[in-house]
Motif scaffolding. Structure first.
Motif, mmCIF file in Angstrom:
data_model
loop_
_atom_site.group_PDB
_atom_site.id
_atom_site.type_symbol
_atom_site.label_atom_id
_atom_site.label_comp_id
_atom_site.label_asym_id
_atom_site.label_seq_id
_atom_site.Cartn_x
_atom_site.Cartn_y
_atom_site.Cartn_z
ATOM 1 N N LYS A 60 1.344 -0.940 -0.357
ATOM 2 C CA LYS A 60 0.025 -0.026 -0.041
ATOM 3 C C LYS A 60 1.042 1.403 0.159
ATOM 4 O O LYS A 60 0.651 2.365 -0.699
ATOM 5 C CB LYS A 60 -1.289 0.120 1.593
ATOM 6 C CG LYS A 60 -2.060 -1.474 1.197
ATOM 7 C CD LYS A 60 -3.255 -0.754 2.598
ATOM 8 C CE LYS A 60 -3.900 -2.267 2.744
ATOM 9 N NZ LYS A 60 -4.643 -2.098 3.654
ATOM 10 N N ILE A 63 2.394 1.449 -3.699
ATOM 11 C CA ILE A 63 1.095 2.253 -4.522
ATOM 12 C C ILE A 63 1.102 3.996 -4.021
ATOM 13 O O ILE A 63 1.005 4.453 -5.666
ATOM 14 C CB ILE A 63 0.025 1.966 -4.321
ATOM 15 C CG1 ILE A 63 -0.387 -0.319 -4.491
ATOM 16 C CG2 ILE A 63 -1.319 2.356 -5.793
ATOM 17 C CD1 ILE A 63 -0.699 -1.332 -3.631
ATOM 18 N N ARG A 64 1.250 4.309 -2.888
ATOM 19 C CA ARG A 64 0.646 5.096 -2.617
ATOM 20 C C ARG A 64 2.128 6.402 -3.093
ATOM 21 O O ARG A 64 1.789 7.876 -4.018
ATOM 22 C CB ARG A 64 0.485 5.503 -1.271
ATOM 23 C CG ARG A 64 -0.724 5.674 -0.970
ATOM 24 C CD ARG A 64 -1.192 6.074 0.489
ATOM 25 N NE ARG A 64 -0.593 5.143 1.283
ATOM 26 C CZ ARG A 64 -0.520 4.177 2.379
ATOM 27 N NH1 ARG A 64 -1.712 3.491 1.664
ATOM 28 N NH2 ARG A 64 -0.012 3.620 2.944
ATOM 29 N N GLU A 67 1.948 5.960 -7.312
ATOM 30 C CA GLU A 67 0.295 6.572 -8.200
ATOM 31 C C GLU A 67 0.834 7.597 -9.161
ATOM 32 O O GLU A 67 0.086 7.687 -10.143
ATOM 33 C CB GLU A 67 -1.001 7.243 -6.683
ATOM 34 C CG GLU A 67 -1.911 6.943 -7.394
ATOM 35 C CD GLU A 67 -2.770 5.514 -6.304
ATOM 36 O OE1 GLU A 67 -3.232 5.153 -6.607
ATOM 37 O OE2 GLU A 67 -2.647 6.631 -5.211
ATOM 38 N N ASP A 68 1.678 8.176 -9.129
ATOM 39 C CA ASP A 68 1.453 9.916 -10.522
ATOM 40 C C ASP A 68 2.838 9.360 -10.749
ATOM 41 O O ASP A 68 2.902 10.190 -11.268
ATOM 42 C CB ASP A 68 2.135 10.807 -9.299
ATOM 43 C CG ASP A 68 0.526 11.119 -8.043
ATOM 44 O OD1 ASP A 68 -0.642 10.857 -8.188
ATOM 45 O OD2 ASP A 68 0.914 12.233 -7.136
ATOM 46 N N GLN A 95 -10.475 -1.210 -2.767
ATOM 47 C CA GLN A 95 -10.417 0.845 -2.826
ATOM 48 C C GLN A 95 -8.530 0.053 -3.514
ATOM 49 O O GLN A 95 -8.050 1.580 -3.486
ATOM 50 C CB GLN A 95 -9.719 0.721 -1.668
ATOM 51 C CG GLN A 95 -9.258 1.996 -0.776
ATOM 52 C CD GLN A 95 -9.028 1.958 0.361
ATOM 53 O OE1 GLN A 95 -9.210 1.245 1.721
ATOM 54 N NE2 GLN A 95 -7.687 3.399 0.776
ATOM 55 N N TRP A 96 -7.957 -1.050 -4.030
ATOM 56 C CA TRP A 96 -6.602 -1.244 -3.768
ATOM 57 C C TRP A 96 -6.405 -1.956 -4.922
ATOM 58 O O TRP A 96 -5.149 -1.664 -5.541
ATOM 59 C CB TRP A 96 -5.853 -2.088 -2.935
ATOM 60 C CG TRP A 96 -5.676 -1.344 -1.330
ATOM 61 C CD1 TRP A 96 -6.503 -0.989 -0.541
ATOM 62 C CD2 TRP A 96 -5.091 0.080 -1.504
ATOM 63 N NE1 TRP A 96 -5.746 -0.167 0.533
ATOM 64 C CE2 TRP A 96 -5.244 0.564 -0.025
ATOM 65 C CE3 TRP A 96 -3.899 0.390 -2.155
ATOM 66 C CZ2 TRP A 96 -4.625 1.627 0.393
ATOM 67 C CZ3 TRP A 96 -3.435 1.843 -1.489
ATOM 68 C CH2 TRP A 96 -3.544 2.478 -0.617
ATOM 69 N N ASP A 98 -7.539 -2.173 -8.226
ATOM 70 C CA ASP A 98 -6.690 -1.110 -9.619
ATOM 71 C C ASP A 98 -5.913 -0.299 -9.474
ATOM 72 O O ASP A 98 -5.455 0.107 -10.152
ATOM 73 C CB ASP A 98 -8.497 -0.315 -9.457
ATOM 74 C CG ASP A 98 -9.484 -1.193 -10.174
ATOM 75 O OD1 ASP A 98 -9.190 -1.829 -10.848
ATOM 76 O OD2 ASP A 98 -10.929 -0.897 -10.229
ATOM 77 N N ARG A 99 -5.756 0.009 -8.086
ATOM 78 C CA ARG A 99 -4.725 0.859 -7.549
ATOM 79 C C ARG A 99 -3.257 0.280 -8.332
ATOM 80 O O ARG A 99 -2.445 0.715 -8.377
ATOM 81 C CB ARG A 99 -4.695 1.267 -6.493
ATOM 82 C CG ARG A 99 -6.007 2.467 -6.456
ATOM 83 C CD ARG A 99 -6.208 3.008 -5.550
ATOM 84 N NE ARG A 99 -5.115 3.833 -4.430
ATOM 85 C CZ ARG A 99 -4.878 4.506 -3.272
ATOM 86 N NH1 ARG A 99 -6.274 4.075 -2.695
ATOM 87 N NH2 ARG A 99 -4.328 4.939 -2.540
ATOM 88 N N ARG A 101 -3.277 -3.047 -10.066
ATOM 89 C CA ARG A 101 -2.743 -2.854 -10.924
ATOM 90 C C ARG A 101 -2.632 -1.870 -12.208
ATOM 91 O O ARG A 101 -1.507 -2.119 -13.260
ATOM 92 C CB ARG A 101 -4.361 -3.236 -11.993
ATOM 93 C CG ARG A 101 -4.495 -4.088 -13.502
ATOM 94 C CD ARG A 101 -5.243 -4.259 -13.772
ATOM 95 N NE ARG A 101 -6.110 -5.896 -13.047
ATOM 96 C CZ ARG A 101 -7.131 -5.810 -12.290
ATOM 97 N NH1 ARG A 101 -7.453 -4.601 -12.106
ATOM 98 N NH2 ARG A 101 -7.531 -6.288 -11.479
ATOM 99 N N ALA A 102 -2.537 -0.505 -11.540
ATOM 100 C CA ALA A 102 -2.332 -0.274 -12.322
ATOM 101 C C ALA A 102 -0.715 0.182 -12.335
ATOM 102 O O ALA A 102 0.086 1.423 -13.665
ATOM 103 C CB ALA A 102 -2.710 1.723 -12.320
ATOM 104 N N LEU A 103 -0.380 0.472 -11.013
ATOM 105 C CA LEU A 103 1.407 0.481 -10.788
ATOM 106 C C LEU A 103 1.661 -1.088 -11.042
ATOM 107 O O LEU A 103 2.917 -0.416 -12.148
ATOM 108 C CB LEU A 103 1.152 0.716 -8.977
ATOM 109 C CG LEU A 103 2.818 0.222 -8.726
ATOM 110 C CD1 LEU A 103 3.737 1.072 -9.410
ATOM 111 C CD2 LEU A 103 2.747 0.156 -6.956
#
Length: 238
Positions: A60, A63-64, A67-68, A95-96, A98-99, A101-103
């Protein structure tokens, strides 16, 4: 092109020159390199040892942290593989997932990024001598990054590459495996050292610091005169 560097624990603590070489190489190839300061461990040691809840907390944070970023680049196939595992780690989590997977989708091992994203195979590197290349397990088998390191090394001026016998064999590191299964790990790394010595190489090159630390440490204890280099250091040689 702006990229975020995921430097990894081993580079941060033991092999900072690999991080330095990675940044210099990417900048020479036209990238602007960012370093998110909140990055820590990717959670792989905990995850591989069965501590899933603890691994999720580390994940987590990562990921944070990234994220950008448009792209995340790391000089480690093993740690890039852990990012690829995040969507499975958070499967079903609204909550986590999709985030995660994006990473995973924007994370690349260094040579993979150079060859597949930047579309470069000749970085203008020069290094005289004979080398052999160790293919690490996670990078080759799980991340499925096999050709990019050889494509890049084939263009290093002055470098002759010799095939490593039994290259598919693990070096015995495996993170916590080398601690929990010391005697077995020692036999595995001894076999790897024998393979390296068979090539007559001046250099042992790899893309994962854990493997290189394990093999290099054993060779040093055995008095073997082979220089160990991360591929980022080789590609940054001028």
């Amino acid at each position: 092109m702006k990229v975020a560097l995921f430097v990894t624990c081993l580079v941060d603590m033991f092999q900072p020159n690999v991080g330095k070489s990675t940044v210099e190489l990417l900048e020479r190839l036209g990238c602007e390199v960012d370093f998110p300061p909140s990055q820590v461990c990717c959670g792989q040691p905990a995850y591989n040892s069965g501590y899933v809840a603890e691994a999720k907390e580390a994940a987590k944070n990562m990921i944070r942290a990234f994220e950008d970023a448009a792209y995340v680049v790391t000089p480690s196939g093993s740690c890039a593989t852990m990012f690829a595992e995040y969507p499975h780690l958070f499967k079903g989590d609204p909550q986590w997932e999709d985030r995660a997977r994006a990473l995973a989708q924007k994370t690349y091992e260094l040579t993979q990024f150079i060859v597949e994203v930047l579309r470069v195979t000749d970085v203008g590197a020069k290094l005289e001598g004979v080398a052999t290349y160790h293919t690490s397990c996670h990078m080759t088998r799980l991340l499925q990054v096999q050709d990019p390191p050889f494509a890049l090394l084939s263009h290093v001026e002055g470098l002759k590459l010799e095939a490593l016998p039994h290259s598919q064999n693990c070096c015995g590191f495996g993170g916590t495996f080398s601690v929990k299964m010391g005697p077995i790990s020692e036999q595995m790394v001894d076999e790897k050292v024998e393979s390296v010595m068979e090539t007559g190489a001046d250099y042992l090159i790899g893309a994962d610091c854990g493997c290189l630390m394990n093999i290099g440490g054993r060779m040093e204890r055995l008095g073997k005169k082979v220089k160990v280099m991360h591929i980022a250091e080789v590609l940054n040689s001028r």
